[in-house]
Write an enzyme that holds these catalytic residues in place. Structure first.
Site, mmCIF file in Angstrom:
data_model
loop_
_atom_site.group_PDB
_atom_site.id
_atom_site.type_symbol
_atom_site.label_atom_id
_atom_site.label_comp_id
_atom_site.label_asym_id
_atom_site.label_seq_id
_atom_site.Cartn_x
_atom_site.Cartn_y
_atom_site.Cartn_z
ATOM 1 N N ASP A 17 0.864 -1.182 0.000
ATOM 2 C CA ASP A 17 0.000 0.000 0.000
ATOM 3 C C ASP A 17 0.899 1.230 0.000
ATOM 4 O O ASP A 17 1.389 1.668 1.047
ATOM 5 C CB ASP A 17 -0.905 -0.032 1.245
ATOM 6 N N GLU A 109 1.354 1.236 13.550
ATOM 7 C CA GLU A 109 0.281 1.311 12.554
ATOM 8 C C GLU A 109 -0.855 0.458 13.111
ATOM 9 O O GLU A 109 -1.028 -0.692 12.706
ATOM 10 C CB GLU A 109 0.771 0.808 11.196
ATOM 11 N N GLU A 118 -10.222 -3.320 14.304
ATOM 12 C CA GLU A 118 -9.099 -4.166 14.727
ATOM 13 C C GLU A 118 -8.767 -3.960 16.197
ATOM 14 O O GLU A 118 -8.091 -4.789 16.797
ATOM 15 C CB GLU A 118 -7.835 -3.968 13.868
ATOM 16 N N HIS A 268 -5.427 0.168 1.205
ATOM 17 C CA HIS A 268 -6.035 -1.118 1.554
ATOM 18 C C HIS A 268 -7.140 -0.967 2.582
ATOM 19 O O HIS A 268 -7.842 -1.921 2.882
ATOM 20 C CB HIS A 268 -4.969 -2.107 2.066
#
Length: 273
Positions: A17, A109, A118, A268
């Protein structure tokens, strides 16, 4: 989740990405004044790319932490690039490991769809509270959830057709139609991840919910509201809301922004609607 996360297919998708990876490198190497001779903690290092960027930017040492087997890949890459003496790889959850010192900078990240998916941001904040020196630097330093109204008849029809199945009054001799309202509610309440056409946005206004990673608490990440109000600027049926996020890296020399907006280069993370 850690087993999926460690797969090279998944890691390669993130590394490839360009918008994501180049923004992180730009934020680090254009702020070498912040990284020079500093001790850095990389939370969720994966294949180690942020740790390597930190060394490229002048960091003296990096603690790179990850709970998944991807850390084994990172070790091999570090060894082959001559960075193994400046990086200590630690396999484990950030909430369970110990470090011999406080760090000057935390990099990570920890971002999912619409910023918070997440649930890794909580680990980023935990690391800040436990390991960061007072007045230490966090990269990224700010995240913004951005929302706008959209018209999108094809997606609306697609969800409607999925729910239509439950209108079947003779499904192998069984009437399913009693639950069609439940089906409609479920299908239309599910977020859909994919690219949003800028032309589908029907207002020039945006609602922005800013999350300051240097100040936010885990509790504030888990329970928050985003009030919104828009002035519609074109005649159309409003089918729903689109959402995306921006990341801001605030360094001493340069501020770098990574945008996942519909008009920005694709990532992404796509957008949500």
């Amino acid at each position: 989740f850690t087993q999926f996360y460690s797969q090279m297919l998944h890691q390669g998708n993130m590394l490839a990405d360009h918008a994501r990876t180049s923004a992180y490198q730009d934020a680090f190497v254009n702020n070498t004044i912040d990284f020079s001779n500093k001790v850095v903690l990389d939370v969720g290092t994966g294949t180690g790319i942020l740790a390597f960027f930190a060394i490229q930017s002048g960091a003296a040492f990096v603690f790179a932490v990850d709970a998944s087997d991807s850390i084994d890949i990172a070790v091999k890459i570090a060894n082959s690039n001559g960075m193994n003496e400046n990086i200590k790889f630690i396999k484990g959850k950030i909430e369970e490991i110990t470090l011999p010192m406080k760090v000057d900078i935390i990099v990570s990240e920890p971002i999912g769809f619409l910023l918070v998916h997440e649930r890794m941001l909580e680990s980023y904040i935990y690391a800040r509270d436990k390991f960061l020196k007072p007045d230490g630097l966090m990269m990224p330093s700010l995240g913004s959830i951005i929302i706008a109204p959209i018209t999108d008849e094809p997606i609306w029809k697609e969800q409607w057709m999925k729910a239509e199945f439950w209108k079947n009054s003779n499904f192998y001799g069984v009437d399913l139609s009693a639950v069609v309202d439940l089906a409609l509610n479920e299908y239309f309440s599910q977020p859909i991840v994919g690219y949003v056409s800028p032309s589908s946005i029907i207002s020039s206004q945006r609602t922005v919910h800013a999350v300051d990673f240097t100040q936010v608490t885990s509790e504030e990440l888990q329970n928050f509201e985003v009030p919104f109000s828009f002035k519609i600027t074109q005649t159309a049926i409003m089918h729903g809301l689109a959402g995306w996020f921006d990341l801001t890296f605030s360094g001493s020399s340069q501020t770098v922004t990574l945008s996942t907006a519909p008009e920005a280069p694709g990532t992404h993370w796509y957008q949500c609607r």
